[in-house]
Enzyme design. Structure first.
Site, mmCIF file in Angstrom:
data_model
loop_
_atom_site.group_PDB
_atom_site.id
_atom_site.type_symbol
_atom_site.label_atom_id
_atom_site.label_comp_id
_atom_site.label_asym_id
_atom_site.label_seq_id
_atom_site.Cartn_x
_atom_site.Cartn_y
_atom_site.Cartn_z
ATOM 1 C CG HIS A 73 61.018 29.586 5.859
ATOM 2 N ND1 HIS A 73 61.328 30.101 4.637
ATOM 3 C CD2 HIS A 73 60.537 30.638 6.580
ATOM 4 C CE1 HIS A 73 61.072 31.417 4.614
ATOM 5 N NE2 HIS A 73 60.589 31.758 5.788
ATOM 6 C CE1 TYR A 343 64.310 32.855 12.178
ATOM 7 C CE2 TYR A 343 66.267 31.976 11.146
ATOM 8 C CZ TYR A 343 65.147 32.751 11.084
ATOM 9 O OH TYR A 343 64.854 33.407 9.921
#
Lengths: 379, 181
Positions: A73, A343
């Site tokens: 992303h 993440y």
């Protein structure tokens, strides 16, 4: 020659007797045991195991390293606004964000790929990440996608799907044989992809609805736990993107459209909580819940400001899905802990790298009419 | 045998912290290499780290009030220097590792949730470059703490099994009081 006791006495037991040798040996064994257990716990003795580091390494192997950008992303833009809770969510969750009232939100629209300079029409999945910030702490972060289910059920599936769908260096396209093998071994992904492809994508960020995909648990003031999934449902009417845009469009058309839409007025979304029933799968994000589950409209998200990624705004937020307030908890979905772990690696790597400006550069916000200089006119 | 002993409170603090720090080091190395256990290990890691930070401050204060017993008179100077230096490093790292952990989360502007609604305030302004630097320092210092812990454990076992000079008993004795010098 006679043996003379050393001047250091018991601190220099030379020559060592059997008792001293046994003591040295026992000490060595204990130290080696503790050090070995530490190495084992840290994964040094199981190099084949899948770890957060290997997942992010695979993103980099497929997409290249783009310093300062998210490993997935990567192309996105920052938005801000508020979430106005109507109080209905408080019946399910004691989280501060669901008390009646309004909290500031820092969000990010992005396209689901790890290349920050890819044209928008080379992407499929759009995402909306949000950080809700009630005044007294209890921050809540969530990352949502405009697909109905997630394509894999665990990190191992995700890792294998990345390899199976990566472009072959020779042809520049994914190898259909590898994808076929992957789907044969992962029927849950075949079923999930069928659901994902059955629904057209929207024409843009503004009229897409975004789903949390993973199940969570809402915990109310009495400690009762309810399985939930959630969505941000656009108030802008859905328009299907059919056929998919051809290559000739502006490479940033999704983001340009978003900026133009925000110029015309704030974007609004309804926050819809779907309440799970006993037996609804919470540990597998590839499985939709049956239709007809109770839905609670808990409030309205309003996004009214857009700006390029920069220091201190959404660029510097790790939208870790397990940054949860008291009143929202993880489910047994194994993707949640894996996402949180991966993440963190992505965030740590990009945090320490030099930053390049994002491809997405909205023009600076024009001051609202009330803020214009009273003397009028452009300088 | 009734050699000099650490005061009871000092022994209690020592063994409690020994357990906590050893658990913490294993949790830390385990969570950064685990996908499935990452979240629940992290949820223990933060409150346990802050508890260690509080306890090491209590312990340093206790050490001023209740000083440790003297080392054996015949212990050679190099061993004495090593003992004192390793304790300074141990205390330094027991403070530094949790403080750096708190500071790095502050620089990342991550909520520092201990339990439920209990959160710590940030101690640094948001700066992701500072976060990245402190995150690296957290690992390096924790590995250094593990190395110094191994040295400390090895030295303790040598005192117990090879030197047999009463130093092990001064910390490991279950008896009350301070003993006789």
């Amino acid at each position: 020659m006679t043996l003379k006791k050393s001047a250091h006495g018991r601190y220099w037991p030379w020559p060592p007797g059997p008792g001293v040798l046994a003591g040295l040996g026992a000490t060595g064994l204990v130290i080696a045991g503790v050090a070995g257990a530490f190495a084992y716990t840290g994964g040094l003795l199981s190099p084949g195991a899948l770890t957060q580091t290997r997942i992010i390494d695979r993103f980099q192997a497929i997409n290249g390293v783009h310093p300062g950008f998210r490993r997935n992303h990567a192309k996105g833009v920052c938005v801000t606004g508020t979430f106005a809770s109507n109080g209905l969510g408080a019946r399910l969750s004691r989280a501060a964000v669901f008390a009646p009232g309004s909290v500031p939100v820092i969000g990010r629209f992005a396209v689901g790929i790890g290349k920050p300079f890819l044209p928008d029409n080379g992407t499929e999945v759009r995402s909306l990440a949000l950080s809700f910030r009630p005044a007294g702490g209890e921050e809540w972060r969530t990352g949502m996608n405009d697909i109905p289910v997630f394509p894999v059920k665990d990190a191992e599936g995700f890792y294998a799907l990345m390899a199976a769908s990566a472009a072959d260096p020779g042809t520049g396209k994914p190898d259909p044989a590898r994808m076929k093998d992957f789907l044969a071994a992962h029927p849950e992904t075949a079923r999930a992809l069928a659901l994902i492809r059955a629904r057209p994508f929207s024409t843009g960020f503004a009229n897409a609805s975004y789903n949390g995909l993973d199940a969570f648990r809402f915990v109310d003031a009495a400690g009762r736990s309810t399985p939930v999934r959630w969505s941000m449902v656009a108030l802008d009417p859905f328009v299907a993107q059919t056929p998919p845009p051809a290559g000739a469009r502006d490479p940033n058309y999704l983001f340009d459209d978003l900026v133009a839409r925000l110029d015309a007025g704030p974007l609004r979304y309804r926050f819809v909580v779907t309440v799970g029933q006993p037996g609804d799968p919470t540990g597998d994000a590839t499985l939709p819940w049956p239709a007809g589950r109770q839905q609670v409209d808990a409030g309205t998200l309003t996004l009214d400001h857009v700006e390029a990624e920069g220091p201190g705004n959404c660029r510097d937020i790790n939208y870790d899905p397990l940054v949860l307030p008291d009143g929202i908890a993880a489910s047994d979905d194994p993707l949640l802990s894996a996402r949180s772990a991966a993440y963190s690696v992505s965030f740590t790597r990009r945090a320490g790298e030099p930053k390049t400006p994002s491809e997405v550069q909205p023009p600076p916000a024009r001051p609202a009419a009330a803020d214009l200089p009273k003397t009028g006119g452009e300088p | 045998m009734n050699g000099p002993r650490f005061p009871v409170l000092s022994r209690l603090l020592h063994w409690l912290m020994a357990l906590m720090i050893l658990a913490m080091l294993f949790i830390g190395i385990g969570m950064v290499s685990s996908l499935g256990d990452y979240h629940w290990l992290l949820s223990i890691h933060r409150p346990l780290g802050i508890a260690i930070l509080v306890l090491v401050a209590v312990r340093l204060a206790n050490r001023q009030i209740n000083p440790p017993p003297p080392l054996p008179a015949d212990m050679p100077a190099p061993l004495r220097v090593a003992a004192h230096a390793s304790h300074i490093v141990l205390y330094g790292l027991m403070f530094a590792v949790p403080l750096v952990g708190w500071a790095m989360l502050s620089a990342a502007r991550a909520p520092i949730v201990l339990y439920g609604t209990l959160e710590l305030p940030p101690i640094l302004p948001q700066d992701v470059m500072v976060y990245a630097w402190l995150r690296e320092a957290h690992t390096v210092l924790a590995l250094a703490l593990f190395a110094v812990f191994l040295l400390h454990l090895a030295a303790a076992l040598l005192h117990a099994l090879v030197f047999r000079d009463g130093v092990w008993g001064s910390m490991a004795s279950p008896r009350g009081g301070r003993g006789t010098a």
